[in-house]
Design a protein around this motif. Structure first.
Motif, short mmCIF file in Angstrom:
data_model
loop_
_atom_site.label_atom_id
_atom_site.label_comp_id
_atom_site.label_asym_id
_atom_site.label_seq_id
_atom_site.Cartn_x
_atom_site.Cartn_y
_atom_site.Cartn_z
N TYR A 11 0.90 -1.16 0.00
CA TYR A 11 0.00 0.00 0.00
C TYR A 11 0.93 1.20 0.00
N ALA A 35 -3.50 -12.50 13.51
CA ALA A 35 -4.03 -11.37 14.26
C ALA A 35 -4.52 -10.28 13.32
N GLY A 39 -2.50 -9.29 7.40
CA GLY A 39 -2.45 -9.26 5.93
C GLY A 39 -3.42 -10.21 5.26
P1 ATP Z 1 -8.02 -7.66 9.91
O1 ATP Z 1 -8.53 -8.96 10.39
O2 ATP Z 1 -7.89 -6.65 11.00
O3 ATP Z 1 -8.74 -7.14 8.70
P2 ATP Z 1 -5.93 -8.53 8.17
O4 ATP Z 1 -5.02 -9.63 8.52
O5 ATP Z 1 -7.00 -8.81 7.20
O6 ATP Z 1 -6.52 -7.93 9.48
P3 ATP Z 1 -5.13 -6.47 6.35
O7 ATP Z 1 -6.42 -5.73 6.35
O8 ATP Z 1 -4.80 -7.30 5.19
O9 ATP Z 1 -5.01 -7.34 7.66
O10 ATP Z 1 -3.96 -5.41 6.59
C1 ATP Z 1 -2.58 -5.71 6.48
C2 ATP Z 1 -1.76 -4.45 6.69
O11 ATP Z 1 -1.97 -3.55 5.60
C3 ATP Z 1 -2.12 -3.68 7.95
O12 ATP Z 1 -0.93 -3.17 8.50
C4 ATP Z 1 -3.01 -2.56 7.45
O13 ATP Z 1 -2.90 -1.41 8.26
C5 ATP Z 1 -2.44 -2.29 6.07
N1 ATP Z 1 -3.49 -1.80 5.17
C6 ATP Z 1 -4.65 -2.41 4.84
N2 ATP Z 1 -5.37 -1.68 3.97
C7 ATP Z 1 -4.64 -0.57 3.72
C8 ATP Z 1 -4.84 0.58 2.89
N3 ATP Z 1 -5.92 0.71 2.13
N4 ATP Z 1 -3.87 1.53 2.91
C9 ATP Z 1 -2.75 1.38 3.67
N5 ATP Z 1 -2.51 0.33 4.46
C10 ATP Z 1 -3.43 -0.64 4.49
#
Ligand code: ATP
Length: 235
Positions: A11, A35, A39
């Motif tokens: 991102y 957690a 990602g």
């Molecule tokens: P959750 O269960 O909280 O959704 P996740 O494992 O699905 O967690 P992701 O949403 O894939 O996590 O996020 C992974 C990383 O990328 C995190 O550090 C998040 O802050 C970052 N991130 C996600 N979306 C964006 C975005 N649109 N812009 C910038 N960073 C992002």
């Protein structure tokens, strides 16, 4: 069926996925646990074409789909039910389901799948004329899943289907996921509720800060003390 090799996804300057590799075989339920912020959603979005990997390979069947447009990927047989069940609030249940089939031309098949979705989710049948924005959270989750099924996917990507639902409803949703799988759809499931996810999965990958830290059969991970402590409530 799906083969992901060493993908990096950013991102802006932030590297959210760091060399992730995984595979899903036809017929499996594979779950990704980890957690908040690990990602998991980023990975599903990359598989469905909403994000492009900067590096690495994604093969589906024998085709490379990395960076291809989302509608090409849907047509190839992958449907994504995003986190937070985004249904079109001002459209009825029926209209939302029709939209799920928008890339298809086989009217008979579409009609048949309408019936199948209503069999799977009788609640949606009862409410087919209702505006989707007025459905309960659980009903909206059912609708988001039903809409994805209307694309007739071979591989269904589910992002946190149990989020915000009462325990009884979580059970219902998980047994419907098993039924969808029994009917022939392969499933890649992202879940915070790792206990429930492992209870229906064939295999799992554990993701931490953008990398796979361990993987294996669901039984193996359920038996691991380390995994139990970190992800399964320590029991
Ligand atoms: P959750 O269960 O909280 O959704 P996740 O494992 O699905 O967690 P992701 O949403 O894939 O996590 O996020 C992974 C990383 O990328 C995190 O550090 C998040 O802050 C970052 N991130 C996600 N979306 C964006 C975005 N649109 N812009 C910038 N960073 C992002």
């Amino acid at each position: 069926m799906l083969n992901v090799e060493e993908i990096d996804v950013y991102y802006g300057n932030i590297k959210a996925l760091k060399g992730i590799s995984l595979n899903v075989n036809e017929g499996e339920i594979v779950t990704l646990i980890g957690a908040n912020g690990a990602g998991k959603s980023t990975l599903l979005k990359t598989l469905s074409g909403l994000l492009k990997p900067k590096k690495g390979k994604i093969e589906y069947g024998n085709k490379s789909i990395a960076g291809r447009p989302a509608q090409v990927i849907v047509k190839a047989g992958i449907s994504h039910v995003p986190e937070g069940r985004r249904v079109f609030a001002n459209m009825t249940v029926e209209e939302n389901l029709e939209l799920g089939a928008y890339l298809r031309k086989d009217l008979k098949g579409i009609r048949n799948d309408f019936e199948k979705v209503f069999e799977l989710f009788p609640r949606l049948f009862e409410r087919k004329k209702q505006l989707s924005g007025t459905l309960s959270g659980g009903e909206q989750q059912m609708l988001a899943m039903g809409r994805a099924l209307m694309a007739k996917p071979k591989l269904l990507l589910l992002d946190e289907p149990s989020m915000g639902l009462a325990p009884l409803l979580v059970k219902t949703i998980f047994s419907i996921i098993e039924e969808i799988n029994r009917n022939g759809t392969t499933i890649l499931l992202v879940e915070q509720n790792a206990n429930m996810a492992l209870s229906i999965a064939t295999r799992a990958y554990v993701i931490e800060t953008g990398s796979v830290i361990t993987s294996g059969t669901a039984e193996k991970l359920q038996a691991s003390e380390e995994i139990r402590k970190a992800y399964l409530g320590g029991m």
